[in-house]
Design a protein around this motif. Structure first.
Motif, PDB file in Angstrom:
ATOM      1  N   GLY A 117       0.821  -1.197   0.000  1.00  0.00           N
ATOM      2  CA  GLY A 117       0.000   0.000   0.000  1.00  0.00           C
ATOM      3  C   GLY A 117       0.857   1.249   0.000  1.00  0.00           C
ATOM      4  O   GLY A 117       2.086   1.196   0.135  1.00  0.00           O
ATOM      5  N   GLY A 118       0.189   2.380  -0.140  1.00  0.00           N
ATOM      6  CA  GLY A 118       0.854   3.668  -0.061  1.00  0.00           C
ATOM      7  C   GLY A 118       0.523   4.348   1.252  1.00  0.00           C
ATOM      8  O   GLY A 118      -0.493   4.051   1.882  1.00  0.00           O
ATOM      9  N   VAL A 119       1.394   5.241   1.672  1.00  0.00           N
ATOM     10  CA  VAL A 119       1.142   6.067   2.851  1.00  0.00           C
ATOM     11  C   VAL A 119       1.540   7.497   2.497  1.00  0.00           C
ATOM     12  O   VAL A 119       2.543   7.721   1.804  1.00  0.00           O
ATOM     13  CB  VAL A 119       1.906   5.534   4.083  1.00  0.00           C
ATOM     14  N   ASP A 120       0.734   8.452   2.924  1.00  0.00           N
ATOM     15  CA  ASP A 120       0.907   9.853   2.552  1.00  0.00           C
ATOM     16  C   ASP A 120       2.272  10.380   3.005  1.00  0.00           C
ATOM     17  O   ASP A 120       2.570  10.411   4.199  1.00  0.00           O
ATOM     18  CB  ASP A 120      -0.215  10.678   3.179  1.00  0.00           C
ATOM     19  N   MET A 121       3.078  10.780   2.045  1.00  0.00           N
ATOM     20  CA  MET A 121       4.434  11.265   2.327  1.00  0.00           C
ATOM     21  C   MET A 121       4.433  12.498   3.224  1.00  0.00           C
ATOM     22  O   MET A 121       5.369  12.717   4.004  1.00  0.00           O
ATOM     23  CB  MET A 121       5.146  11.570   1.012  1.00  0.00           C
ATOM     24  N   SER A 122       3.388  13.312   3.153  1.00  0.00           N
ATOM     25  CA  SER A 122       3.364  14.566   3.911  1.00  0.00           C
ATOM     26  C   SER A 122       3.194  14.325   5.410  1.00  0.00           C
ATOM     27  O   SER A 122       3.323  15.268   6.202  1.00  0.00           O
ATOM     28  CB  SER A 122       2.243  15.482   3.402  1.00  0.00           C
ATOM     29  N   ASN A 123       2.896  13.091   5.815  1.00  0.00           N
ATOM     30  CA  ASN A 123       2.697  12.793   7.233  1.00  0.00           C
ATOM     31  C   ASN A 123       3.915  12.104   7.865  1.00  0.00           C
ATOM     32  O   ASN A 123       3.800  11.490   8.921  1.00  0.00           O
ATOM     33  CB  ASN A 123       1.466  11.899   7.403  1.00  0.00           C
ATOM     34  N   ARG A 124       5.066  12.203   7.226  1.00  0.00           N
ATOM     35  CA  ARG A 124       6.259  11.570   7.781  1.00  0.00           C
ATOM     36  C   ARG A 124       6.882  12.411   8.891  1.00  0.00           C
ATOM     37  O   ARG A 124       6.813  13.640   8.883  1.00  0.00           O
ATOM     38  CB  ARG A 124       7.311  11.356   6.690  1.00  0.00           C
ATOM     39  N   THR A 125       7.533  11.735   9.810  1.00  0.00           N
ATOM     40  CA  THR A 125       8.396  12.413  10.772  1.00  0.00           C
ATOM     41  C   THR A 125       9.788  12.562  10.157  1.00  0.00           C
ATOM     42  O   THR A 125      10.077  12.009   9.094  1.00  0.00           O
ATOM     43  CB  THR A 125       8.509  11.603  12.067  1.00  0.00           C
ATOM     44  N   ASP A 126      10.666  13.283  10.831  1.00  0.00           N
ATOM     45  CA  ASP A 126      12.037  13.433  10.319  1.00  0.00           C
ATOM     46  C   ASP A 126      12.719  12.083  10.173  1.00  0.00           C
ATOM     47  O   ASP A 126      13.417  11.819   9.182  1.00  0.00           O
ATOM     48  CB  ASP A 126      12.860  14.330  11.256  1.00  0.00           C
ATOM     49  N   VAL A 200       2.894  -9.839   5.872  1.00  0.00           N
ATOM     50  CA  VAL A 200       3.516  -8.551   6.122  1.00  0.00           C
ATOM     51  C   VAL A 200       2.854  -7.531   5.203  1.00  0.00           C
ATOM     52  O   VAL A 200       2.335  -7.889   4.138  1.00  0.00           O
ATOM     53  CB  VAL A 200       5.045  -8.602   5.872  1.00  0.00           C
ATOM     54  N   CYS A 201       2.863  -6.277   5.621  1.00  0.00           N
ATOM     55  CA  CYS A 201       2.353  -5.188   4.781  1.00  0.00           C
ATOM     56  C   CYS A 201       3.510  -4.227   4.511  1.00  0.00           C
ATOM     57  O   CYS A 201       4.075  -3.648   5.444  1.00  0.00           O
ATOM     58  CB  CYS A 201       1.212  -4.456   5.477  1.00  0.00           C
ATOM     59  N   LEU A 202       3.877  -4.082   3.239  1.00  0.00           N
ATOM     60  CA  LEU A 202       4.914  -3.148   2.834  1.00  0.00           C
ATOM     61  C   LEU A 202       4.261  -1.857   2.361  1.00  0.00           C
ATOM     62  O   LEU A 202       3.324  -1.886   1.553  1.00  0.00           O
ATOM     63  CB  LEU A 202       5.770  -3.746   1.724  1.00  0.00           C
ATOM     64  N   LEU A 203       4.735  -0.741   2.875  1.00  0.00           N
ATOM     65  CA  LEU A 203       4.158   0.566   2.579  1.00  0.00           C
ATOM     66  C   LEU A 203       5.208   1.469   1.941  1.00  0.00           C
ATOM     67  O   LEU A 203       6.372   1.473   2.362  1.00  0.00           O
ATOM     68  CB  LEU A 203       3.627   1.226   3.857  1.00  0.00           C
ATOM     69  N   GLN A 204       4.775   2.242   0.953  1.00  0.00           N
ATOM     70  CA  GLN A 204       5.666   3.177   0.265  1.00  0.00           C
ATOM     71  C   GLN A 204       5.183   4.603   0.523  1.00  0.00           C
ATOM     72  O   GLN A 204       4.002   4.911   0.319  1.00  0.00           O
ATOM     73  CB  GLN A 204       5.667   2.898  -1.243  1.00  0.00           C
ATOM     74  N   TYR A 205       6.073   5.490   0.986  1.00  0.00           N
ATOM     75  CA  TYR A 205       5.726   6.894   1.152  1.00  0.00           C
ATOM     76  C   TYR A 205       5.614   7.543  -0.222  1.00  0.00           C
ATOM     77  O   TYR A 205       6.578   7.522  -1.004  1.00  0.00           O
ATOM     78  CB  TYR A 205       6.784   7.617   1.979  1.00  0.00           C
ATOM     79  N   VAL A 206       4.466   8.130  -0.534  1.00  0.00           N
ATOM     80  CA  VAL A 206       4.250   8.709  -1.857  1.00  0.00           C
ATOM     81  C   VAL A 206       3.350   9.938  -1.767  1.00  0.00           C
ATOM     82  O   VAL A 206       2.647  10.149  -0.769  1.00  0.00           O
ATOM     83  CB  VAL A 206       3.595   7.693  -2.829  1.00  0.00           C
ATOM     84  N   ILE A 207       3.368  10.727  -2.815  1.00  0.00           N
ATOM     85  CA  ILE A 207       2.374  11.766  -3.051  1.00  0.00           C
ATOM     86  C   ILE A 207       1.815  11.545  -4.449  1.00  0.00           C
ATOM     87  O   ILE A 207       2.421  10.863  -5.265  1.00  0.00           O
ATOM     88  CB  ILE A 207       2.972  13.190  -2.926  1.00  0.00           C
ATOM     89  N   GLU A 208       0.658  12.101  -4.723  1.00  0.00           N
ATOM     90  CA  GLU A 208       0.044  11.945  -6.043  1.00  0.00           C
ATOM     91  C   GLU A 208       0.878  12.681  -7.084  1.00  0.00           C
ATOM     92  O   GLU A 208       1.039  13.897  -7.020  1.00  0.00           O
ATOM     93  CB  GLU A 208      -1.383  12.504  -6.031  1.00  0.00           C
TER      94      GLU A 208
END
Length: 256
Positions: A117-126, A200-208
């Motif tokens: 799945g994808g996860v919103d890149m703008s919600n990342r911590t440092d 397992v669930c692999l997630l990728q940080y992305v934006i549209e």
């Protein structure tokens, strides 16, 4: 109609199943496209479309028939099989779909399952900016150490944690909140305690955006997580990607 209908003689038993979750940037679906094109996987079955937004279309490379909302691809000589989901689940069927999907996986005889799945890149911590890919191990999953997903432990892929406060509240299986993750959290939270399949669930940080490179990065991590189970010498983009996947180029005369 049963949840799954085979279109060819094909056995899932013993294979690793890759399941994309419709989420931000559709990065998981794009990664599945790469697996299908690169490994030349065949469509071997379809799933009941009643749970998802109706959609049909032409098949890749003018293959016979039509594309349906959710399909299974595989080959007898490949150690993996992939689900491709072309449209999101209708709101009123989210849990019904989740339950039927997990029941299908549990009864399929697969050796392991990878959700993507994808996860919103703008919600990342440092700290989360150091890697584009992360993972969640469901608490009900057996240990990965001795199964086909064991190579994941040797990759520089950290476990996911949610930067959102609600990710720490009221979840019996401690699945963190996944911004833009679609049904990822619901699926992982619904895996029963009697579950026997490494997952397992692999997630990728992305934006549209143009997410082809993100999709390939995710696909590479999935392949490396399987070690010798799958070999992809060259990643091949499906021909349909060249026909307006992210829109046609602008007429440059518009800019003088």
């Amino acid at each position: 109609m049963a949840f799954y209908r085979p279109l060819a003689v094909y056995k899932l038993s013993g294979k690793v199943l890759i399941v994309p979750v419709v989420s931000v940037a559709n990065v998981a679906q794009l990664a599945v496209d790469l697996f299908i094109a690169s490994l030349k996987l065949d469509r071997v079955g379809v799933f009941d479309p009643k749970y998802v937004v109706p959609v049909v279309g032409a098949r890749e490379d003018v293959a016979t028939g039509i594309t349906t909302p959710m399909e299974l691809f595989g080959k007898d000589d490949s150690n993996i099989a992939v689900i491709q989901q072309h449209s999101p689940v209708l709101k009123c069927f989210k849990q019904d779909f989740t339950d039927d999907l997990l029941e299908f996986i549990r009864n399929s005889g697969v050796s392991a399952v990878i959700f993507m799945g994808g996860v919103d890149m703008s919600n990342r911590t440092d700290a989360q900016m150091l890697t584009p890919t992360t993972y969640i191990l469901p608490s009900a999953s057996p240990p990965l150490a001795e199964g086909p997903l064991a190579p994941l432990a040797d990759l520089p892929v950290p476990p996911y944690f949610s930067p959102m406060p609600q990710g720490l509240q009221n979840n019996s299986l401690h699945v963190p909140f996944i911004p833009g993750g679609g049904l990822s959290r619901r699926i992982l939270s619904s895996i029963p305690g009697s579950w026997k399949i490494p997952a397992v669930c692999l997630l990728q940080y992305v934006i549209e955006a143009d997410n082809r490179s993100d999709a390939q990065a995710l696909a590479v991590v999935v392949a490396r997580s399987l070690g010798n189970e799958v070999s992809v010498p060259n990643w091949t983009q499906p021909t349909s990607w060249s026909h307006g996947l992210f829109g046609t180029p602008h007429d440059q005369t518009l800019y003088g």
